[in-house]
Design an enzyme around this catalytic site. Sequence first.
Site, short mmCIF file in Angstrom:
data_model
loop_
_atom_site.label_atom_id
_atom_site.label_comp_id
_atom_site.label_asym_id
_atom_site.label_seq_id
_atom_site.Cartn_x
_atom_site.Cartn_y
_atom_site.Cartn_z
N TYR A 134 1.99 28.94 52.97
CA TYR A 134 2.59 27.60 53.06
C TYR A 134 3.98 27.58 52.44
O TYR A 134 4.96 27.19 53.07
CB TYR A 134 1.68 26.56 52.37
CG TYR A 134 2.40 25.27 52.04
CD1 TYR A 134 2.82 24.41 53.04
CD2 TYR A 134 2.67 24.91 50.70
CE1 TYR A 134 3.51 23.23 52.73
CE2 TYR A 134 3.33 23.74 50.39
CZ TYR A 134 3.76 22.90 51.41
OH TYR A 134 4.43 21.74 51.10
N THR B 96 9.50 21.31 49.00
CA THR B 96 8.50 21.29 47.94
C THR B 96 8.91 22.17 46.76
O THR B 96 9.61 23.18 46.94
CB THR B 96 7.15 21.82 48.50
OG1 THR B 96 6.26 22.09 47.41
CG2 THR B 96 7.31 23.11 49.30
N ASP B 97 8.41 21.82 45.59
CA ASP B 97 8.68 22.66 44.40
C ASP B 97 8.01 24.03 44.51
O ASP B 97 8.36 24.97 43.79
CB ASP B 97 8.25 21.96 43.11
CG ASP B 97 6.77 21.61 43.03
OD1 ASP B 97 6.02 21.90 43.98
OD2 ASP B 97 6.37 21.04 42.00
N GLU B 98 7.04 24.16 45.45
CA GLU B 98 6.31 25.43 45.56
C GLU B 98 7.20 26.57 46.03
O GLU B 98 6.83 27.73 45.88
CB GLU B 98 5.10 25.28 46.49
CG GLU B 98 4.11 24.26 45.96
CD GLU B 98 2.69 24.44 46.48
OE1 GLU B 98 2.40 25.46 47.10
OE2 GLU B 98 1.89 23.53 46.23
N LYS C 258 7.73 26.93 54.00
CA LYS C 258 8.63 25.85 53.58
C LYS C 258 9.98 26.43 53.13
O LYS C 258 11.03 25.86 53.42
CB LYS C 258 8.00 25.03 52.44
CG LYS C 258 6.80 24.19 52.85
CD LYS C 258 7.11 23.11 53.87
CE LYS C 258 8.01 22.00 53.34
NZ LYS C 258 8.19 20.93 54.35
#
Length: 335
Positions: A146, A122-124, A150
């Site tokens: 989260y 994810t870009d997060e 990741k």
Amino acid sequence: MRLLITGGCGFIGSAFVRLALARGAEVTNLDKLTYAGNPKNLAEVEGDPAYRFVHGDIADADAVRAAIGDGADAVVNLAAESHVDRSILAPAEFPRTDVVGTTVLLHEARTAGIERFVQVSTDEVYGSIESGSFTETDRLAPSSPYSASKAGGDLQALAWHHTFGMSVVVTRGSNTFGPRQYPEKLIPLFVTNALDGQPVPVYGDGMQVRDWISVDDHCTGIWTALERGEPGAIYNIGGGYEATNLDITRRILDLTGRDESLIEHVADRPGHDRRYSLDSSRLRALGWAPTAAFADALVATVGWYRDRRDWWEPIKSGEYRRYYEAQYGRGSASS
Ligand code: NAD
Ligand code: DAU
């Protein structure tokens, strides 16, 4: 191509299973069927002889070995605990699935001689960016339990490339939307609440920016990385459509025939990232490009939820009601 896809009963996973079957792959889907996993998402492929379902946990080596069976050409890991707000309310499951599960999967894949491994991330993991766009060489600065989990999964996957020479590729997708997304995420939550005439809870000032991509474009991006990605490389997958949450909210209210009186500004998400933006030129250089126009894809998505109450009304009961109460301090629209 024989694929082991994990998390195939989820939102993006189920779209990716359909894409893989349409492109001629044989698919085994390993899914734990958590609250977010829904067998209905794959009802139309259940009888397909090229499709096999295994109920199990990616953190359980025996389940992974059962899913690998007599082998596979590649693993695509989409299984995850995926919701930021749940990672703030109840973080323990996040590292268990997103870090430990990914590690078990990598180890069992390597032991079985599976060379190719796509880690869907994810870009997060980059954190928030005020201006410009993240490239794959930017540092990791995850903000939530989260995204930290990741990031741990990404680093494990990349370590398997560096240490064991495994052909690992990591994809980092942006905010994804479309049919079959669990109604805890912004777009399906607001669409289903608005369809029911219920308030839509905007965190803080609603001026946070996300980079939106349709689920089908995200899946073709993962497929491109699977087929053509360089071993050890990371690929951003961004839709390139940036909008504030308030802008998205107003569009949803408009498309559902509601007005802004449904907007309820609620307490901000702790540690809320202000803006995400991805530079996807590395994946574009492999021939991928998003094809959906945001406005058209949003119309289609709202139409799907309008037509498929049979899909989301049963979800918005039971466990979902307890979650909604804990997160928003009151019952859900359908409670
Ligand atoms: P989702 O929550 O809809 O689905 C997750 C699926 O994984 C479910 O079917 C669930 O049952 C399964 N699962 C969870 N834990 C498992 C475990 N331990 N073992 C086996 N299966 C397990 O998630 P999603 O939104 O479809 O996201 C899929 C992947 O894409 C995730 O890795 C997520 O981090 C990533 N991603 C999502 C988005 C987005 O906007 N939704 C954007 C970028 C990346
Ligand atoms: O960027 C990719 C990520 O996008 C994925 O890795 C995650 O799996 C996915 O859940 C998503 O994370 P976000 O936190 O960005 O998505 P979410 O839909 O939860 O929230 C989008 C924005 O809307 C965010 O700024 C928070 C805000 N929001 C969300 C909810 C659920 C609200 O204002 N109110 C809400 O009730």
